[in-house]
Design a protein around this motif. Sequence first.
Motif, PDB file in Angstrom:
ATOM      1  N   GLU A 234      35.246  -9.396 -25.107  1.00 19.97           N
ATOM      2  CA  GLU A 234      35.215  -9.480 -23.899  1.00 19.97           C
ATOM      3  C   GLU A 234      34.853 -10.952 -23.252  1.00 19.97           C
ATOM      4  O   GLU A 234      35.218 -11.189 -22.473  1.00 19.97           O
ATOM      5  CB  GLU A 234      32.693  -9.137 -23.569  1.00 19.97           C
ATOM      6  CG  GLU A 234      32.201  -9.514 -22.586  1.00 19.97           C
ATOM      7  CD  GLU A 234      33.276  -8.286 -21.692  1.00 19.97           C
ATOM      8  OE1 GLU A 234      32.524  -8.888 -20.117  1.00 19.97           O
ATOM      9  OE2 GLU A 234      33.825  -7.061 -21.600  1.00 19.97           O
ATOM     10  N   ALA A 235      34.534 -12.451 -24.136  1.00 19.93           N
ATOM     11  CA  ALA A 235      34.626 -13.378 -24.196  1.00 19.93           C
ATOM     12  C   ALA A 235      36.515 -14.009 -23.615  1.00 19.93           C
ATOM     13  O   ALA A 235      35.952 -14.898 -22.433  1.00 19.93           O
ATOM     14  CB  ALA A 235      34.008 -14.545 -25.259  1.00 19.93           C
ATOM     15  N   ASP A 236      37.141 -13.238 -24.609  1.00 22.16           N
ATOM     16  CA  ASP A 236      38.393 -13.773 -23.915  1.00 22.16           C
ATOM     17  C   ASP A 236      38.730 -13.198 -22.376  1.00 22.16           C
ATOM     18  O   ASP A 236      39.016 -13.979 -21.396  1.00 22.16           O
ATOM     19  CB  ASP A 236      39.247 -13.202 -24.566  1.00 22.16           C
ATOM     20  CG  ASP A 236      39.552 -13.768 -25.703  1.00 22.16           C
ATOM     21  OD1 ASP A 236      39.587 -14.866 -26.420  1.00 22.16           O
ATOM     22  OD2 ASP A 236      38.664 -13.246 -26.775  1.00 22.16           O
ATOM     23  N   VAL A 237      37.716 -11.742 -22.112  1.00 20.39           N
ATOM     24  CA  VAL A 237      38.586 -10.859 -20.681  1.00 20.39           C
ATOM     25  C   VAL A 237      37.436 -12.585 -19.226  1.00 20.39           C
ATOM     26  O   VAL A 237      38.552 -12.618 -18.580  1.00 20.39           O
ATOM     27  CB  VAL A 237      38.031 -10.004 -20.642  1.00 20.39           C
ATOM     28  CG1 VAL A 237      37.992  -9.818 -18.798  1.00 20.39           C
ATOM     29  CG2 VAL A 237      38.470  -9.324 -21.703  1.00 20.39           C
ATOM     30  N   ARG A 272      48.399 -17.583 -21.555  1.00 17.49           N
ATOM     31  CA  ARG A 272      50.073 -17.515 -21.204  1.00 17.49           C
ATOM     32  C   ARG A 272      50.219 -16.286 -22.380  1.00 17.49           C
ATOM     33  O   ARG A 272      50.673 -15.080 -22.247  1.00 17.49           O
ATOM     34  CB  ARG A 272      51.174 -18.276 -21.485  1.00 17.49           C
ATOM     35  CG  ARG A 272      51.340 -18.722 -19.887  1.00 17.49           C
ATOM     36  CD  ARG A 272      52.653 -19.960 -20.189  1.00 17.49           C
ATOM     37  NE  ARG A 272      53.273 -20.459 -21.522  1.00 17.49           N
ATOM     38  CZ  ARG A 272      53.018 -21.458 -22.364  1.00 17.49           C
ATOM     39  NH1 ARG A 272      52.461 -22.182 -22.035  1.00 17.49           N
ATOM     40  NH2 ARG A 272      53.686 -21.566 -23.341  1.00 17.49           N
ATOM     41  N   ASP A 273      49.346 -16.242 -23.511  1.00 15.75           N
ATOM     42  CA  ASP A 273      48.742 -15.445 -24.285  1.00 15.75           C
ATOM     43  C   ASP A 273      48.454 -13.851 -24.117  1.00 15.75           C
ATOM     44  O   ASP A 273      49.152 -12.983 -23.970  1.00 15.75           O
ATOM     45  CB  ASP A 273      48.931 -15.671 -25.734  1.00 15.75           C
ATOM     46  CG  ASP A 273      48.259 -15.140 -27.003  1.00 15.75           C
ATOM     47  OD1 ASP A 273      49.074 -13.834 -26.887  1.00 15.75           O
ATOM     48  OD2 ASP A 273      47.871 -15.541 -27.637  1.00 15.75           O
ATOM     49  N   LEU A 274      47.298 -14.776 -23.331  1.00 11.25           N
ATOM     50  CA  LEU A 274      47.019 -12.739 -22.714  1.00 11.25           C
ATOM     51  C   LEU A 274      47.077 -12.806 -21.500  1.00 11.25           C
ATOM     52  O   LEU A 274      47.303 -11.332 -21.579  1.00 11.25           O
ATOM     53  CB  LEU A 274      45.183 -14.078 -22.206  1.00 11.25           C
ATOM     54  CG  LEU A 274      44.706 -14.292 -23.246  1.00 11.25           C
ATOM     55  CD1 LEU A 274      42.644 -14.443 -22.888  1.00 11.25           C
ATOM     56  CD2 LEU A 274      44.101 -12.813 -24.503  1.00 11.25           C
ATOM     57  N   PHE A 275      47.688 -13.660 -20.851  1.00 13.23           N
ATOM     58  CA  PHE A 275      48.710 -12.814 -18.967  1.00 13.23           C
ATOM     59  C   PHE A 275      49.844 -12.125 -19.685  1.00 13.23           C
ATOM     60  O   PHE A 275      50.070 -10.806 -19.485  1.00 13.23           O
ATOM     61  CB  PHE A 275      49.818 -13.906 -19.150  1.00 13.23           C
ATOM     62  CG  PHE A 275      49.907 -13.779 -17.245  1.00 13.23           C
ATOM     63  CD1 PHE A 275      49.206 -13.818 -15.929  1.00 13.23           C
ATOM     64  CD2 PHE A 275      51.400 -12.847 -17.525  1.00 13.23           C
ATOM     65  CE1 PHE A 275      49.309 -13.151 -15.064  1.00 13.23           C
ATOM     66  CE2 PHE A 275      52.079 -13.007 -16.418  1.00 13.23           C
ATOM     67  CZ  PHE A 275      51.638 -12.586 -15.322  1.00 13.23           C
ATOM     68  N   THR A 276      50.499 -12.008 -20.737  1.00  9.72           N
ATOM     69  CA  THR A 276      51.552 -11.462 -21.583  1.00  9.72           C
ATOM     70  C   THR A 276      51.075 -10.102 -22.488  1.00  9.72           C
ATOM     71  O   THR A 276      52.028  -9.383 -22.637  1.00  9.72           O
ATOM     72  CB  THR A 276      52.834 -12.022 -22.230  1.00  9.72           C
ATOM     73  OG1 THR A 276      51.812 -12.968 -22.916  1.00  9.72           O
ATOM     74  CG2 THR A 276      53.218 -13.114 -21.367  1.00  9.72           C
ATOM     75  N   GLY A 279      47.638  -5.524 -19.764  1.00 12.02           N
ATOM     76  CA  GLY A 279      45.897  -5.113 -19.974  1.00 12.02           C
ATOM     77  C   GLY A 279      45.342  -6.488 -19.138  1.00 12.02           C
ATOM     78  O   GLY A 279      44.571  -6.038 -18.668  1.00 12.02           O
ATOM     79  N   PHE A 280      46.149  -7.367 -19.403  1.00  9.30           N
ATOM     80  CA  PHE A 280      45.910  -8.497 -18.743  1.00  9.30           C
ATOM     81  C   PHE A 280      46.577  -9.100 -17.931  1.00  9.30           C
ATOM     82  O   PHE A 280      46.505  -9.057 -16.464  1.00  9.30           O
ATOM     83  CB  PHE A 280      45.799  -9.717 -20.055  1.00  9.30           C
ATOM     84  CG  PHE A 280      44.127  -9.794 -20.575  1.00  9.30           C
ATOM     85  CD1 PHE A 280      43.805 -10.760 -20.815  1.00  9.30           C
ATOM     86  CD2 PHE A 280      44.479  -9.222 -21.850  1.00  9.30           C
ATOM     87  CE1 PHE A 280      42.364 -10.654 -21.250  1.00  9.30           C
ATOM     88  CE2 PHE A 280      43.704  -8.832 -23.209  1.00  9.30           C
ATOM     89  CZ  PHE A 280      42.379 -10.013 -21.939  1.00  9.30           C
ATOM     90  N   GLY A 281      47.620  -9.525 -17.822  1.00  6.02           N
ATOM     91  CA  GLY A 281      49.161  -9.646 -16.780  1.00  6.02           C
ATOM     92  C   GLY A 281      48.933  -8.953 -15.716  1.00  6.02           C
ATOM     93  O   GLY A 281      48.614  -9.026 -14.258  1.00  6.02           O
TER      94      GLY A 281
END
Length: 352
Positions: A234-237, A272-276, A279-281
């Motif tokens: 949840e913290a990363d979101v 960028r790691d999360l964006f790709t 469920g994120f980007g």
Amino acid sequence: MMGRRTTWRHLGGGMGEGGKYVEQGEFNRDQNYITTRITVDGRDGYPVEPGRYRLAVSRACPWANRLIIVRRLLGLEEAISMAVAGPTHDARSWTFDLDPDGRDPVLGIERLQQAYFARYPDYPRGITVPAIVDVPTGQVATNDYSRMSLDLSTQWTAHHRPGAPQLYPEHLRNEIDEVNALVFRDVNNGVYQCGFAGSQEAYEKAYQRLFDRLDWLGERLAGQRYLVGDTITEADVRLFTTLVRFDPVYHGHFKCNRQKLSEMPVLWAYARDLFTTPGFGDTIDFDHIKRHYYEVHRDINPTGVVPVGPDLSNWLTPHDRESLGGRPFGDGTPPPSPPPDERVDPAHTPLR
């Protein structure tokens, strides 16, 4: 359930009295929400029940974006349907102007305000997204966005997809809560305290807190792939939805301009790691994001002109964060592609 009457405050919907966001001195967010919860035991009158509720969001709003991501990662699309409002609103409410005839096809309403007033005819605050609406009654069940995403992880487990990640694992909850509190105070809300500051002193204090915290986050993430533990939580979101809006909006529009995100190497690679990551980007609509902030905040941007840039192609450049290890979904699996009717317009994202 609701506190005393106060001036409406901006949070993905409500704006200041008279349609203004900037007031004298420091920006103070009204954090009084409809705090009823949707739980397994139905203690507040709203039991977990697939098909009963509709999540109202705007892709422009960072607070709503959290719920879009969590719902998608957990695979709750069939259990909780989603109503997507357009990127702009007036002083009254978000509207469903993206739908045929400007009306949400499930709730049958033109404005999210109607669901709030169905429960509280005299509702005194901003009509905010995200909100979860009880479809049978047409009444808003909750708009307590911070609790809502945690409840999707802890109360809706029976309806999670196979392979759903543990976004709020019990053994990490204290650390997640501590990180979330700091990130909310200085970053998630900090960018608004810069942008809506009504004095030089208030702006400079918020600016300093924001970049001090971003420096702290950069140091934390230099040696670990994710904020807490070795998997996405949840913290990363919560951090991601602010970072992804930083260069398109907060750097210029909110005067958060010590550096662009793309000039902060660790945070830029992390984002960028999360964006790709699925469920994120694929939940991000940059067109909606820019239109919302630049068109709606007329006391900051009186002309309503929306900037053409920045270039979005750099979101897809290599980030090399895999070298830090970590397992994005832990023992789980990535979510499948979004349902066809929930896909972002390809013209509004570099993920095409």
